[in-house]
Design an enzyme around this catalytic site. Sequence first.
Site, mmCIF file in Angstrom:
data_model
loop_
_atom_site.group_PDB
_atom_site.id
_atom_site.type_symbol
_atom_site.label_atom_id
_atom_site.label_comp_id
_atom_site.label_asym_id
_atom_site.label_seq_id
_atom_site.Cartn_x
_atom_site.Cartn_y
_atom_site.Cartn_z
ATOM 1 N N ARG A 101 0.828 -1.211 0.000
ATOM 2 C CA ARG A 101 0.000 0.000 0.000
ATOM 3 C C ARG A 101 0.859 1.257 0.000
ATOM 4 N NH1 ARG A 101 -1.979 0.972 6.072
ATOM 5 N NH2 ARG A 101 -0.471 -0.280 7.166
ATOM 6 N N ASP A 133 -6.383 -4.347 -0.137
ATOM 7 C CA ASP A 133 -6.929 -3.268 -0.961
ATOM 8 C C ASP A 133 -5.981 -2.085 -1.133
ATOM 9 O OD1 ASP A 133 -7.028 -2.012 1.503
ATOM 10 O OD2 ASP A 133 -9.203 -2.157 1.709
ATOM 11 N N ASP A 268 11.753 -7.328 6.218
ATOM 12 C CA ASP A 268 11.246 -6.394 5.212
ATOM 13 C C ASP A 268 10.899 -5.043 5.821
ATOM 14 O OD1 ASP A 268 9.147 -8.352 6.210
ATOM 15 O OD2 ASP A 268 7.835 -6.779 5.439
#
Length: 513
Positions: A101, A133, A268
Amino acid sequence: MNIERIRQPFIEIFPGDFSNNSMQRNTPKVLFATIQPAGFDNPELIAFNEVLSEEIGLGKYENKDLDFLVGNNLPENVQTYATAYAGHQFGNWAGQLGDGRAILAGEIISETGKKTEIQWKGAGATPYSRHADGRAVLRSSVREYLMSEAMYHLGVPTTRALSLAFTGEEVMRDIMYNGNPALEKGAVVIRTAESFLRFGHFELMSAQREYNSLQELADFTIENYYPEITATDSKKYRDFFENICTRTANLIVEWFRVGFVHGVMNTDNMSVLGLTIDYGPYSMMDEYDLNFTPNTTDLPGRRYAFGKQGQIAQWNLWQLANALHPLIKDEKFLEDTLNNFGTYFWEAHDQMLCKKFGFDQLQKEDEEFFTNWQGLMQELQLDYTLFFNQLEKITQNTNISEHFKEVSYIILNEEKREKLNSFIKSYEARIALNSISREASLEMMKKANPKFILRNYLLYECIEEISNGKKEMLEKLTRALENPYQEIYPEFSTKRPAGYDDTAGCSTLSCSS
């Protein structure tokens, strides 16, 4: 803002063009993918960091800039993209991950030559969103905006925040992962950094055995972000790894100094520049507890607990060493460097504690003193920040039990009061060994110990106010975090109210955005 000055910074290693398709997918042999932000019809500005904007070369905010701040109607010179990386999450190899995102707008160079990358967080799905999303909700966006700026003003290396805006959308989230999803207000943050390169970018190239690209990426990073590395042969990769280890150790020591718990130190989420990155289920320390984790996803193992952050940083560096091995090709060097990490880290940690206590130099007896102090802090459940604030105010006439009563999260019985008195006597004896004046010692303490920290309960209250259309709390917290070594608002310099002990999103959080 002068967004015409934005350019593309990232080295072109295996680019992919997904600009018309944000379907989540694996993108093998691709380090980044072009992608357009989702776009939002009814955005509303919440906050803009004008000082930072001027500093990085974007200038003052104008009403027309709102579109850019949420990724709408971008100029032709801005080519947006998301990067792919891999990583170890909670100790397990997770394979390809990436900017799920986060979408990069590019890089701007200020008049002084400073380079800054600009990135939206919450502006829509990318090929790396893993069936999510790509949106962000208000609570996570406020937390990122305020905390990254708080860390900057505390003197901790960090990404920073340029703007915070409503998207006009509502986003479905299950805040505690307990089967109770609800709609929340959507928001977008623009965050900035010298670079967003992570351990995981190098892990991805190495895992895919793209060793030429791994070398290109390392060369790019060294050339642009490690000017101290002057070697031109293969030694530069050894120097690169040593520098990352040092920067990482120094970063975690700073976390310990101010009482910051990241909450999700996956590889990460580790910056190769030694920056604090990805503000998710973090917390500033209230009552001192080496075993405290703010992340409900981290229970019951507490892998990322406060006291384990140095150990986890070393573990993460082992994974980076494996990724860089094809360039370094020297197992003994890597092992020695990693084994030396602990020695360097703990010496830097104890030097940091010396400053917090006002000791002019580290002595061999201090290790036992610090161990006793940690035990006392945990047993008496003393507030980490407030303890040091009170320690600065002790005089010969101070009633120790009364002086520290309001910074404990429990009622101190006679036995615990006696332990506190005994410790303070040992502290005064240790201070007496200083070769500097008490005034100089206090000045050292005041520079090391903040008066204000951005506690989770304050963030919780601020988010509630913004949700209801108010900004007074936001403005007060912004002023306080910009001056953390001063007590501007005494009401913020208190321990967490008991009513917030079990409030979701306040005492503990999940990884949910």
